[in-house]
Design a protein around this motif. Structure first.
Motif, PDB file in Angstrom:
ATOM      1  N   HIS A  37     -21.211  -3.055 -34.334  1.00  0.00           N
ATOM      2  CA  HIS A  37     -21.444  -3.059 -32.894  1.00  0.00           C
ATOM      3  C   HIS A  37     -20.589  -1.967 -32.247  1.00  0.00           C
ATOM      4  CE1 HIS A  37     -21.125  -4.504 -28.698  1.00  0.00           C
ATOM      5  NE2 HIS A  37     -22.291  -5.075 -28.918  1.00  0.00           N
ATOM      6  N   PRO A  38     -21.120  -1.238 -31.279  1.00  0.00           N
ATOM      7  CA  PRO A  38     -20.353  -0.122 -30.710  1.00  0.00           C
ATOM      8  C   PRO A  38     -19.038  -0.527 -30.062  1.00  0.00           C
ATOM      9  CG  PRO A  38     -22.380  -0.550 -29.465  1.00  0.00           C
ATOM     10  CD  PRO A  38     -22.478  -1.321 -30.739  1.00  0.00           C
ATOM     11  N   LEU A  39     -18.934  -1.761 -29.601  1.00  0.00           N
ATOM     12  CA  LEU A  39     -17.684  -2.226 -28.999  1.00  0.00           C
ATOM     13  C   LEU A  39     -16.891  -3.098 -29.966  1.00  0.00           C
ATOM     14  CD1 LEU A  39     -15.826  -2.486 -26.534  1.00  0.00           C
ATOM     15  CD2 LEU A  39     -17.263  -4.409 -25.765  1.00  0.00           C
ATOM     16  N   HIS A  40     -17.505  -4.167 -30.440  1.00  0.00           N
ATOM     17  CA  HIS A  40     -16.777  -5.136 -31.270  1.00  0.00           C
ATOM     18  C   HIS A  40     -16.509  -4.621 -32.683  1.00  0.00           C
ATOM     19  CE1 HIS A  40     -17.159  -8.153 -28.160  1.00  0.00           C
ATOM     20  NE2 HIS A  40     -18.473  -7.971 -28.127  1.00  0.00           N
ATOM     21  N   GLY A  41     -17.294  -3.667 -33.146  1.00  0.00           N
ATOM     22  CA  GLY A  41     -17.129  -3.195 -34.514  1.00  0.00           C
ATOM     23  C   GLY A  41     -16.116  -2.090 -34.691  1.00  0.00           C
ATOM     24  N   ALA A  42     -15.422  -1.724 -33.618  1.00  0.00           N
ATOM     25  CA  ALA A  42     -14.551  -0.543 -33.672  1.00  0.00           C
ATOM     26  C   ALA A  42     -13.397  -0.681 -34.654  1.00  0.00           C
ATOM     27  CB  ALA A  42     -14.017  -0.252 -32.270  1.00  0.00           C
ATOM     28  N   GLY A  43     -12.944  -1.887 -34.940  1.00  0.00           N
ATOM     29  CA  GLY A  43     -11.773  -2.049 -35.793  1.00  0.00           C
ATOM     30  C   GLY A  43     -12.051  -2.238 -37.266  1.00  0.00           C
ATOM     31  N   PHE A  44     -13.335  -2.244 -37.681  1.00  0.00           N
ATOM     32  CA  PHE A  44     -13.666  -2.536 -39.081  1.00  0.00           C
ATOM     33  C   PHE A  44     -13.623  -1.276 -39.947  1.00  0.00           C
ATOM     34  CE2 PHE A  44     -15.573  -6.139 -36.868  1.00  0.00           C
ATOM     35  CZ  PHE A  44     -15.302  -7.192 -37.719  1.00  0.00           C
ATOM     36  N   TRP A  45     -13.057  -1.437 -41.129  1.00  0.00           N
ATOM     37  CA  TRP A  45     -13.034  -0.366 -42.139  1.00  0.00           C
ATOM     38  C   TRP A  45     -14.199  -0.630 -43.091  1.00  0.00           C
ATOM     39  CZ3 TRP A  45      -8.628  -0.257 -46.354  1.00  0.00           C
ATOM     40  CH2 TRP A  45      -8.901   0.765 -47.285  1.00  0.00           C
ATOM     41  N   HIS A  46     -15.170   0.296 -43.089  1.00  0.00           N
ATOM     42  CA  HIS A  46     -16.420   0.083 -43.812  1.00  0.00           C
ATOM     43  C   HIS A  46     -16.491   0.782 -45.163  1.00  0.00           C
ATOM     44  CE1 HIS A  46     -18.636  -1.844 -40.469  1.00  0.00           C
ATOM     45  NE2 HIS A  46     -17.896  -1.071 -39.703  1.00  0.00           N
ATOM     46  N   ARG A  47     -15.914   1.951 -45.283  1.00  0.00           N
ATOM     47  CA  ARG A  47     -16.124   2.733 -46.511  1.00  0.00           C
ATOM     48  C   ARG A  47     -15.060   3.809 -46.644  1.00  0.00           C
ATOM     49  NH1 ARG A  47     -19.697   4.133 -42.714  1.00  0.00           N
ATOM     50  NH2 ARG A  47     -21.170   2.551 -43.445  1.00  0.00           N
ATOM     51  N   GLY A  48     -14.967   4.330 -47.887  1.00  0.00           N
ATOM     52  CA  GLY A  48     -14.085   5.460 -48.145  1.00  0.00           C
ATOM     53  C   GLY A  48     -12.614   5.108 -48.112  1.00  0.00           C
ATOM     54  N   PRO A  49     -11.753   6.123 -48.210  1.00  0.00           N
ATOM     55  CA  PRO A  49     -10.304   5.889 -48.155  1.00  0.00           C
ATOM     56  C   PRO A  49      -9.901   5.248 -46.832  1.00  0.00           C
ATOM     57  CG  PRO A  49     -10.804   8.145 -48.852  1.00  0.00           C
ATOM     58  CD  PRO A  49     -12.089   7.553 -48.378  1.00  0.00           C
ATOM     59  N   GLN A  50      -8.755   4.591 -46.827  1.00  0.00           N
ATOM     60  CA  GLN A  50      -8.310   3.916 -45.605  1.00  0.00           C
ATOM     61  C   GLN A  50      -8.142   4.921 -44.477  1.00  0.00           C
ATOM     62  OE1 GLN A  50      -5.184   0.979 -45.976  1.00  0.00           O
ATOM     63  NE2 GLN A  50      -4.335   1.524 -43.983  1.00  0.00           N
ATOM     64  N   PRO A  51      -8.837   4.718 -43.351  1.00  0.00           N
ATOM     65  CA  PRO A  51      -8.718   5.652 -42.223  1.00  0.00           C
ATOM     66  C   PRO A  51      -7.336   5.572 -41.577  1.00  0.00           C
ATOM     67  CG  PRO A  51     -10.676   4.250 -42.033  1.00  0.00           C
ATOM     68  CD  PRO A  51      -9.816   3.649 -43.088  1.00  0.00           C
ATOM     69  N   ASP A  52      -6.921   6.657 -40.958  1.00  0.00           N
ATOM     70  CA  ASP A  52      -5.621   6.684 -40.288  1.00  0.00           C
ATOM     71  C   ASP A  52      -5.549   5.652 -39.160  1.00  0.00           C
ATOM     72  OD1 ASP A  52      -4.820   8.717 -41.952  1.00  0.00           O
ATOM     73  OD2 ASP A  52      -5.305  10.320 -40.533  1.00  0.00           O
ATOM     74  N   SER A 100      -7.547  -8.826 -44.791  1.00  0.00           N
ATOM     75  CA  SER A 100      -7.914  -8.834 -43.384  1.00  0.00           C
ATOM     76  C   SER A 100      -9.430  -8.892 -43.270  1.00  0.00           C
ATOM     77  CB  SER A 100      -7.411  -7.571 -42.687  1.00  0.00           C
ATOM     78  OG  SER A 100      -7.984  -7.447 -41.394  1.00  0.00           O
ATOM     79  N   PRO A 101      -9.961  -9.700 -42.339  1.00  0.00           N
ATOM     80  CA  PRO A 101     -11.415  -9.707 -42.155  1.00  0.00           C
ATOM     81  C   PRO A 101     -11.953  -8.385 -41.640  1.00  0.00           C
ATOM     82  CG  PRO A 101     -10.327 -11.147 -40.563  1.00  0.00           C
ATOM     83  CD  PRO A 101      -9.280 -10.722 -41.522  1.00  0.00           C
ATOM     84  N   TYR A 102     -11.083  -7.504 -41.195  1.00  0.00           N
ATOM     85  CA  TYR A 102     -11.526  -6.185 -40.735  1.00  0.00           C
ATOM     86  C   TYR A 102     -11.670  -5.182 -41.883  1.00  0.00           C
ATOM     87  CZ  TYR A 102     -11.306  -7.274 -35.781  1.00  0.00           C
ATOM     88  OH  TYR A 102     -11.563  -7.798 -34.539  1.00  0.00           O
ATOM     89  N   LYS A 103     -11.302  -5.575 -43.063  1.00  0.00           N
ATOM     90  CA  LYS A 103     -11.445  -4.700 -44.236  1.00  0.00           C
ATOM     91  C   LYS A 103     -12.727  -5.081 -44.964  1.00  0.00           C
ATOM     92  CE  LYS A 103      -9.118  -3.392 -48.559  1.00  0.00           C
ATOM     93  NZ  LYS A 103      -7.945  -3.666 -49.435  1.00  0.00           N
ATOM     94  N   LEU A 104     -13.737  -4.225 -44.881  1.00  0.00           N
ATOM     95  CA  LEU A 104     -15.051  -4.548 -45.439  1.00  0.00           C
ATOM     96  C   LEU A 104     -15.366  -3.730 -46.683  1.00  0.00           C
ATOM     97  CD1 LEU A 104     -17.191  -4.915 -42.187  1.00  0.00           C
ATOM     98  CD2 LEU A 104     -16.004  -6.685 -43.501  1.00  0.00           C
ATOM     99  N   ILE A 105     -14.369  -3.424 -47.470  1.00  0.00           N
ATOM    100  CA  ILE A 105     -14.586  -2.739 -48.733  1.00  0.00           C
ATOM    101  C   ILE A 105     -13.888  -3.512 -49.841  1.00  0.00           C
ATOM    102  CG2 ILE A 105     -14.732  -0.488 -47.569  1.00  0.00           C
ATOM    103  CD1 ILE A 105     -11.961   0.136 -48.806  1.00  0.00           C
ATOM    104  N   GLY A 106     -14.382  -3.341 -51.062  1.00  0.00           N
ATOM    105  CA  GLY A 106     -13.764  -3.984 -52.212  1.00  0.00           C
ATOM    106  C   GLY A 106     -14.318  -5.367 -52.478  1.00  0.00           C
TER     107      GLY A 106
END
Length: 298
Positions: free
Chosen positions: A122-137, A160-166
């Motif tokens: 979601h453009p607002l609520h999804g801003a904190g999720f890590w979806h793919r690739g190396p950990q973003p800064d 963390s529920p905001y980490k969507l990889i692995g």
């Protein structure tokens, strides 16, 4: 009985659910077990055709809880860390978990089988999720207080529920679980409390967040999964249950559900489980708490 009172709520039945947030029509990762009050062994509940979907499980729970009250434990996070989640609401830090559930439902209403994926993009609520690739800064790796309490209790390091990889990601399962919780609460008004946001009422049902590692630790199995029927019976014995007396191998999903049902029954009778020292206003209004975690304080 209210949390913090001298006695624990009483339930005639205990249901434990090993959960899955995967996409699909049915899932090997969902397992359901139940037991009655006393010491009878828990038993597995098969889904339609031998497999559970989230929709089938919702339908079953709605019917069963209307028939007879129960304490239901689900192995998924009931909320998100509000240090990040609150940014998506006009009320900010004053927002509640119920507003979060409404936002998840609004974002995911078109997703079948209570899927939660659209909320994470979601453009607002999804801003904190890590979806793919190396950990973003920018990624903060936020956690709820109850997850830190898990670490303090020696129960490992919940993701963390905001980490969507692995393979250990839990976020999509949490979002799907929030949709189911919201729907059940709406379907059973006044008859279902979602703890710790609401207190159980006499004669009603309650749903709690569980962490199977907690029950495995209580049995002495530590972090090791149970995949053998003899080990399962030993774990059940240590939780005050009679043996199931199965033979051979058992899946870790089934064993998690069976051990959790027996563990939930035992834990529910302990008043401190309903009022752990870390259960503050933030946990009660926004972030929730894993049942049985942090009973010794920090």
């Amino acid at each position: 009985m209210m949390a913090g009172a001298s006695a624990a709520p009483v339930f005639p039945r205990f249901i434990a659910i090993d959960w899955s947030g995967a996409r699909g029509k049915r899932y090997a990762g969902i397992a359901v077990a139940e037991c009655l009050d006393g010491d009878a062994p828990p038993v597995l509940v098969d889904g339609p055709g031998g497999w559970w979907s989230r929709t089938a499980l919702f339908d079953w729970l709605k019917a069963e809880l209307a028939r007879e009250p129960a304490l239901v434990g689900i192995d998924c996070a009931f909320s998100l860390p509000f240090a990040v989640a609150a940014r998506g609401f006009p009320a900010g830090e004053a927002a509640t978990v119920f507003e979060l559930w409404d936002a998840v439902e609004q974002a995911c209403a078109g997703e079948p089988d209570f899927g939660g994926g659209p909320f994470a993009v979601h453009p607002l609520h999804g801003a904190g999720f890590w979806h793919r690739g190396p950990q973003p800064d920018w990624y903060e790796d936020p956690h709820r207080a109850t997850e830190w309490a898990c670490r303090a209790d020696g129960l490992g390091h919940p993701q963390s529920p905001y980490k969507l990889i692995g393979s250990r990601q839990v976020g999509k399962g949490a979002l799907a679980g929030m949709r189911v919780l919201r729907a059940l609460r709406a379907a059973l008004p006044g008859r279902l409390a979602v703890w710790p946001f609401e207190n159980p009422v006499p004669g009603g049902s309650a749903m709690v967040e569980i962490y199977p590692r907690l029950f495995l630790k209580h049995t002495g199995f530590g972090q090791r999964k149970i995949r053998d029927a003899a080990e399962l019976d030993e774990a059940l014995h240590r939780l005050g249950s009679r043996p199931l007396e199965r033979t051979g191998a058992i899946s870790d999903h089934d064993s998690d559900a069976l051990v959790s049902a027996a563990g939930l029954r035992r834990l529910a009778a302990i008043p401190l489980a309903w009022a752990p020292p870390g259960l503050d206003g933030t946990a009660r209004r926004q972030e929730g708490w894993i049942f049985g975690v942090g009973m010794t304080g920090s």
